[in-house]
Design a protein around this motif. Structure first.
Motif, short mmCIF file in Angstrom:
data_model
loop_
_atom_site.label_atom_id
_atom_site.label_comp_id
_atom_site.label_asym_id
_atom_site.label_seq_id
_atom_site.Cartn_x
_atom_site.Cartn_y
_atom_site.Cartn_z
N THR A 638 0.85 -1.19 0.00
CA THR A 638 0.00 0.00 0.00
C THR A 638 0.89 1.25 0.00
O THR A 638 2.08 1.18 0.26
CB THR A 638 -0.89 0.08 1.26
OG1 THR A 638 -0.05 0.38 2.39
CG2 THR A 638 -1.64 -1.22 1.51
N CYS A 639 0.25 2.37 -0.26
CA CYS A 639 0.94 3.65 -0.06
C CYS A 639 0.26 4.35 1.10
O CYS A 639 -0.72 3.85 1.64
CB CYS A 639 0.87 4.49 -1.33
SG CYS A 639 -0.79 5.07 -1.65
N VAL A 640 0.74 5.52 1.47
CA VAL A 640 0.21 6.16 2.68
C VAL A 640 -1.23 6.65 2.50
O VAL A 640 -1.98 6.74 3.47
CB VAL A 640 1.10 7.32 3.17
CG1 VAL A 640 2.39 6.76 3.73
CG2 VAL A 640 1.40 8.28 2.04
N GLY A 641 -1.59 6.98 1.25
CA GLY A 641 -2.99 7.29 0.99
C GLY A 641 -3.50 8.58 1.60
O GLY A 641 -2.73 9.42 2.09
N ARG A 681 -1.00 8.29 -9.13
CA ARG A 681 0.46 8.38 -9.16
C ARG A 681 1.07 7.02 -8.88
O ARG A 681 2.22 6.76 -9.15
CB ARG A 681 0.94 9.41 -8.13
CG ARG A 681 0.72 10.83 -8.61
CD ARG A 681 1.02 11.85 -7.54
NE ARG A 681 0.51 13.16 -7.95
CZ ARG A 681 -0.76 13.49 -7.98
NH1 ARG A 681 -1.68 12.62 -7.57
NH2 ARG A 681 -1.15 14.67 -8.41
N ASN A 682 0.28 6.17 -8.26
CA ASN A 682 0.58 4.73 -8.20
C ASN A 682 1.85 4.38 -7.43
O ASN A 682 2.64 3.54 -7.86
CB ASN A 682 0.66 4.20 -9.65
CG ASN A 682 0.75 2.69 -9.72
OD1 ASN A 682 0.23 2.01 -8.82
ND2 ASN A 682 1.42 2.18 -10.71
N CYS A 683 2.06 5.02 -6.28
CA CYS A 683 3.27 4.73 -5.52
C CYS A 683 3.34 3.29 -5.04
O CYS A 683 4.41 2.79 -4.72
CB CYS A 683 3.38 5.68 -4.35
SG CYS A 683 3.50 7.38 -4.92
N ALA A 684 2.21 2.60 -4.97
CA ALA A 684 2.25 1.21 -4.52
C ALA A 684 2.33 0.24 -5.70
O ALA A 684 2.23 -0.97 -5.52
CB ALA A 684 1.02 0.89 -3.67
N GLU A 685 2.53 0.77 -6.89
CA GLU A 685 2.74 -0.07 -8.08
C GLU A 685 1.56 -0.98 -8.39
O GLU A 685 1.71 -2.13 -8.82
CB GLU A 685 4.04 -0.88 -7.93
CG GLU A 685 5.25 0.02 -7.76
CD GLU A 685 6.50 -0.68 -7.28
OE1 GLU A 685 6.40 -1.80 -6.76
OE2 GLU A 685 7.58 -0.10 -7.45
N ALA A 686 0.36 -0.46 -8.20
CA ALA A 686 -0.84 -1.29 -8.35
C ALA A 686 -1.11 -1.69 -9.80
O ALA A 686 -1.79 -2.68 -10.04
CB ALA A 686 -2.05 -0.54 -7.79
N TYR A 687 -0.59 -0.92 -10.76
CA TYR A 687 -0.84 -1.29 -12.16
C TYR A 687 -0.13 -2.58 -12.56
O TYR A 687 -0.43 -3.17 -13.57
CB TYR A 687 -0.38 -0.18 -13.12
CG TYR A 687 -1.17 1.11 -13.02
CD1 TYR A 687 -2.56 1.10 -13.12
CD2 TYR A 687 -0.52 2.32 -12.85
CE1 TYR A 687 -3.27 2.28 -13.04
CE2 TYR A 687 -1.22 3.51 -12.77
CZ TYR A 687 -2.61 3.49 -12.87
OH TYR A 687 -3.31 4.66 -12.79
N VAL A 688 0.88 -2.98 -11.79
CA VAL A 688 1.66 -4.16 -12.19
C VAL A 688 1.57 -5.26 -11.15
O VAL A 688 2.54 -5.92 -10.84
CB VAL A 688 3.14 -3.78 -12.47
CG1 VAL A 688 3.23 -2.95 -13.74
CG2 VAL A 688 3.76 -3.02 -11.30
#
Ligand code: SRM
Ligand SMILES: Cc1cc2nc3c(=O)[nH]c(=O)nc-3n(C[C@H](O)[C@H](O)[C@H](O)COP(=O)(O)OP(=O)(O)OC[C@H]3O[C@@H](n4cnc5c(N)ncnc54)[C@H](O)[C@@H]3O)c2cc1C
Ligand code: SF4
Ligand code: FES
Lengths: 819, 98
Positions: A638-641, A681-688
């Motif tokens: 996860t990211c900090v959100g 911005r996808n800091c948790a790399e959710a697209y991959v």
């Protein structure tokens, strides 16, 4: 009698094929071949597949050096012919050699055309070091090597070659921009609408940026490439440039030697150079009836005519030109085109169909009841039939729509039995029906076996269905199953759905009972896959035979190179507390853990733990297992959100923790790695990720599936956009369950999702088209309910000696200690 | 002749390592109840063979998944062979003839 001397200049596709055709006709020559490239002969069109990583280099060689030796051919590999002396009938090589000929074949092919762009060349040093062309195996190797160490590529040229280069480069670096000088992609083959549809697909589906109307004027950067500059002064940053702006026939040698050269070397219908009796020209360097070809299909025909004529097998053989069709070899992007792009005469008939949202455009152009042009973008299902109608001028169906669509009922397919033996089936590799039939007759009974042997179907792939039908027919009905390929595990001869049915039917609850009933013999390499499947099917009723488990699953830790193990406690969503950190630190210190490391999965790894110490370490940590060892649900990054980040639009941390809480430890055909990120911005790399969730504005969440960034890199497909965290959790469970039930053993979602197709998955998981959503949810809920933390299995070993050391041979640890 | 312990020390279908005169020996208990003994160290890169998965014929090393014939010690995947030792069960005791 002394044999006639045949010299061939150029050891590429046309040169080698011509020699094969000559040998096939029993041509009795003393053959010498010159090739500028230092190899035997390889299939140039497959370089796209090599770049894309779907084919090995070794798989593209057509004739290795033994072939030349076996056929008594003298090959000068790596030697260029600099001069032909027509009067003395000799050729002169770059190694100083002089070779006499009675018959000469020129098959020098083409070279990449590099437009005069400032900075492409470094004075005295050839190409700038970050600039590549895409023509030879050496070009491809150099490009791969360089691309792997760089990040952004620009491909100049939006034709077939440029598109294939761009797609292939994505396999090696992160970002690719395609710059095309004309108004739309593939403008030589496609009209504007088709080109624009293709562009949208390339951008959206592949994630390649496309710039049209972009004239590149300069390559920037002195020592290393830093970007390209366009005529409108725009600069695109990049560190790799690939030129795919066209080809030019290699005709200089012929021109210097006094042959007639216009665009290519001019030939007659017997493939002889104009006005010459003993000099033949074949392939891309030849100009026949004003045409110069840039594809392989014509050269298969040219080589036959040349061989017929030079061997005297058929002195009247004549080449009459080729009707060419092109196909794009980019997985997932179907494009086929032939003949006209748009009607040209007033009474040309045009049928056109466009569905831009799905990326589909098709047209056919008919003149005097004959097909004179066709374009297919986004749906190649009719390609084979159209190509055939086009090449042979076949009569067309009265209901013209049948050319573009399958109109219900079984498609009227021509019987393969009626096809003549010499009819070409695979245009990319020049394989005829006869060649396929003899391959089957020689004992190769499976479709994939025949494809490997003949290479049919291994170019653009369009002909695969036909190859299948011919192999079926040659086998007298059905081809033999490519047995092992479709089995769920090698030791039980059944694909997954059948196997699951049989397991349910006979109520097989243990791995040994599956072997006994269905497999015959026990097979060590099949046990782990069966254990996973049975556990998924039976849940708590599964009879757990520990020997069916891989060592990692027997001791709930990941084995390392020296037989020690790693311990990764759960850390949901990557969130921890000072108290937990302190506990981990104390345990690590107390046991002298050789290395403490933050993992790529947002948790802490204690590495180098001897097996016998595992239970004690778990007890002291008193945390649940992070499952960093099994084919199971792993982590939710996860990211900090929104709670902390100034851009966050969703509480990604809380949702990630909730997902991990619910689906922890669930096993499946492959690892399942997830992520939830608080904004695009996808800091948790959710697209991959196998499943990635992205918060978007308006309180919504996007769910992506089938992404990867490991051995393969793939952006996930959008499964759904939903309005609440609860819906995300439900769809996550339903998707994972559908994957658990249908994925092949070790097939990660990045392979499974494209295999099944995102539309189908969406229909089942989101729209409940098959009415099984509730069942999937229920079965997942049962699995969730059955979760037990395996690290609790520590007070009492589950089997005798479960944690006994297996190898105290060397003094442990062998791994370096980094404390 | 050496007694290694009770056959019950080895779960069905698994292997365990025993130290015998400074040698490490992996003993496997096949699913039909018979036993086999091999040198415990994988000749490839030293993997612990006793942690491998077995069937009636082979053991698969857990590190790189190469396999060896349990009866002959010959590699089934082109590696060096491992030593095999005669072993039997007598009255629930594991007996190694060595
Ligand atoms: C510990 C860790 C590396 C690190 O120091 O950060 C790691 C370590 C291993 N990875 Fe990984 N992977 C780790 C994160 C990743 C990631 C990144 C991630 O999870 O966000 C990836 C890319 C994502 C993915 O899974 O595709 C990753 C892709 C792989 C792959 C390639 C899978 C693929 O199909 O593409 C393998 C090989 C495999 O699964 O067959 C692999 C296999 C392995 C194994 C288990 C190799 C093995 O079988 O022994 C490594 C264990 C080393 C050891 O001695 O314990 N590891 N590995 C990471 C543990 C994360 C965690 O907390 O669970
Ligand atoms: C990446 C890529 C993908 C392609 N994809 C497709 C496709 O999908 N479908 C399709 O139909 N076509 C495709 N093509 C085109 C196809 O490869 C060519 O049409 C075909 O290779 C032409 O064969 P050729 O023998 O005329 O030329 P080449 O295969 O280029 O062979 C010519 C050979 O002669 C050598 N040579 C040149 N001059 C000399 C000299 N003076 N002395 C000695 N040797 C010399 C060269 O080094 C070369 O090895 C593709 C091409 C590339 C580069
Ligand atoms: S990248 Fe390779 S070496 Fe590093 S941990 Fe993963 S599998 Fe092991
Ligand atoms: S160490 Fe056993 S296979 Fe590599």
């Amino acid at each position: 009698m002394i044999k006639q001397r045949l010299v061939v200049i150029g050891n590429g596709m046309a040169g080698a094929r011509t020699v094969e055709e000559i040998l096939a006709r029993g041509g009795d020559f003393d053959i010498t071949m010159f090739g500028d490239e230092p190899y035997g002969n390889y299939n140039r069109i497959m370089l796209s597949n090599v770049l894309a990583g779907v084919e090995d280099e070794s798989g593209i060689f057509l004739n290795d050096l033994n072939w030349y030796a076996d056929n008594g051919i003298t090959l000068h590999a790596g030697v260029r012919v600099d001069r032909i002396d027509r009067r003395r009938r000799t050729v002169h090589g770059s190694d100083g050699s002089e070779t006499a000929y009675d018959k000469l074949v020129i098959a020098t092919g083409s070279s990449a055309f590099v437009p005069p762009i400032k900075g492409a060349h470094v004075p005295g040093r050839g190409y700038h070091q970050g600039v590549f062309v895409f023509r030879t195996l050496d070009d491809t190797r150099a490009m791969i090597r360089y691309a792997r160490e760089h990040e952004r590529a620009v491909v100049i040229g939006g034709g077939l070659l440029g598109l294939e280069a761009a797609r292939g480069l994505q396999n090696h670096l992160g970002h690719v921009t395609l710059v095309h000088a004309m108004g739309h992609l593939m403008n030589t083959q496609l009209n504007e609408r088709a080109g624009r549809t293709l562009q949208a697909t390339i951008e959206q589906k592949l994630g390649i940026d496309v710039v049209v109307d972009g004239m590149t004027t300069e390559i920037l950067g002195k020592h290393a490439v830093t970007g390209v500059k366009l005529a409108d002064r725009r600069v695109i940053d990049c560190d790799v440039v690939v030129m795919a702006a066209g080809i030019r026939p290699n005709s200089q040698l012929a021109a210097d030697s006094g042959l007639v050269v216009e665009r290519g070397v001019v030939v007659d219908d017997q493939m002889r150079a104009a006005g010459e009796d003993d000099i033949y020209v074949v392939g891309e360097c030849a100009q026949h009836r004003g045409e110069v070809y840039g594809l392989v299909a014509p050269l298969w025909d040219q080589a036959k005519v040349l061989a017929d004529h030079v061997t005297g097998a058929n002195a009247a053989a004549a080449y009459e030109g080729s009707q060419v069709s092109t196909k794009l070899k980019v997985a997932g992007v179907d494009v086929a085109a032939m003949g006209l792009q748009s009607p040209e005469h007033e009474d040309d008939e045009l049928l056109e169909f466009a569905e831009p949202k799905r990326g589909v455009y098709k047209n056919v152009i008919i003149r005097d009841d004959r097909l004179v042009g066709a374009t297919l973008v986004g749906d190649n299902s009719k390609a084979l039939a159209l190509i055939k109608a086009f090449e042979k001028g076949l009569p067309l169906p009265e209901d013209r729509a049948a050319l573009l669509f399958d109109l219900g009922g079984p498609a009227a397919e021509e019987s393969v039995a009626d096809m003549p033996d010499d009819e070409q089936v695979c245009n990319c590799n020049g394989v005829s029906k006869g060649a396929l039939r003899s391959c089957v007759d020689a004992g190769c009974k499976t479709v994939s076996g025949v494809m490997d042997k003949t290479r049919a179907g291994k170019g653009c792939g369009t002909c695969k269905p036909l190859v299948q039908r011919i192999v079926d027919w040659a086998n007298g009905g059905e081809a033999e199953e490519d047995s092992a390929a479709s089995y769920y595990v090698p030791g039980v001869p059944m694909p997954k759905p059948e196997l699951m049915d049989a397991i349910r039917l006979y109520e097989l609850r243990s791995v040994s009972s599956v072997f006994a009933k269905l497999g015959g013999e026990e097979d060590a390499k099949s046990k782990m896959g069966l254990a996973s499947l049975l556990k998924m099917i039976w849940g708590a009723e599964y009879v757990d035979e520990r020997d069916a488990r891989f060592i990692n699953d027997r001791v709930h830790a990941n084995i390392q190179r020296d037989g020690t193990f790693s311990v990764v406690p759960q850390m949901k969503g990557g969130v921890t507390t000072p108290a937990n950190l302190r506990r981990i630190a104390e345990v690590a210190e107390r046991h002298g853990v050789p290395m403490v490391k933050l993992t790529g999965g947002q948790r802490i790894d204690l590495l180098g733990i001897p097996k016998e110490k595992l239970p004690q370490i778990w007890a002291e940590l008193d945390m649940p297992s992070g499952y960093a060892y099994a084919k199971s649900f792993r982590t939710v990054k996860t990211c900090v959100g929104s709670d902390f980040c100034r851009f966050g639009v969703g509480d990604s941390t809380a949702l990630g923790i909730a997902i991990e809480e619910r689906y922890q430890g669930i096993e499946g055909p492959g690892k399942m790695k997830l992520a939830v990120t608080g904004c695009p911005r996808n800091c948790a790399e959710a697209y991959v990720k196998d499943l990635g969730v992205v918060a978007i504005d308006g309180g919504k969440w996007e769910i992506y599936v089938g992404g990867a960034a490991g051995a393969h890199v793939r952006k996930g497909d959008l499964l759904a956009t939903v309005g609440s965290a609860d819906e995300v959790i439900t769809l996550t469970g339903r998707f994972l369950q559908y994957y658990r039930e249908n994925g092949n053993w070790l097939e990660r979602t990045y392979a499974w999702v494209p295999r099944v197709g995102i539309e189908k998955i969406r229909a089942v998981v989101v729209d409940d088209a098959e009415g099984i959503a509730a069942d999937l949810d229920a079965r997942m809920a049962a699995a969730v309910g059955a979760y037990k933390d395996p690290w609790k299995e520590r007070a009492e070993p589950a089997t005798p000696g479960q944690f006994r050391t297996s190898l105290p041979l060397t003094v442990l640890p062998q791994v370096p200690v980094r404390a | 002749m050496r007694t290694l312990g009770s056959v019950g020390d080895i779960p069905l279908g698994e292997g365990r390592t025993f130290a015998v005169d400074g040698e490490m020996i992996a003993v496997f208990r096949l699913r039909d109840g018979s036993v086999r003994a091999l040198s415990a160290v994988c000749p490839h890169q030293g993997g612990p063979l006793a942690d491998g998965q077995i069937d009636m014929k082979q053991v698969v090393c857990p590190l790189h998944l190469y396999s060896w014939d349990l009866a002959t010690g010959c590699s089934l995947s082109g590696q060096e062979a491992v030593s095999v030792y005669p072993v039997r069960v007598d009255n629930d005791q594991l007996i190694l003839e060595m």
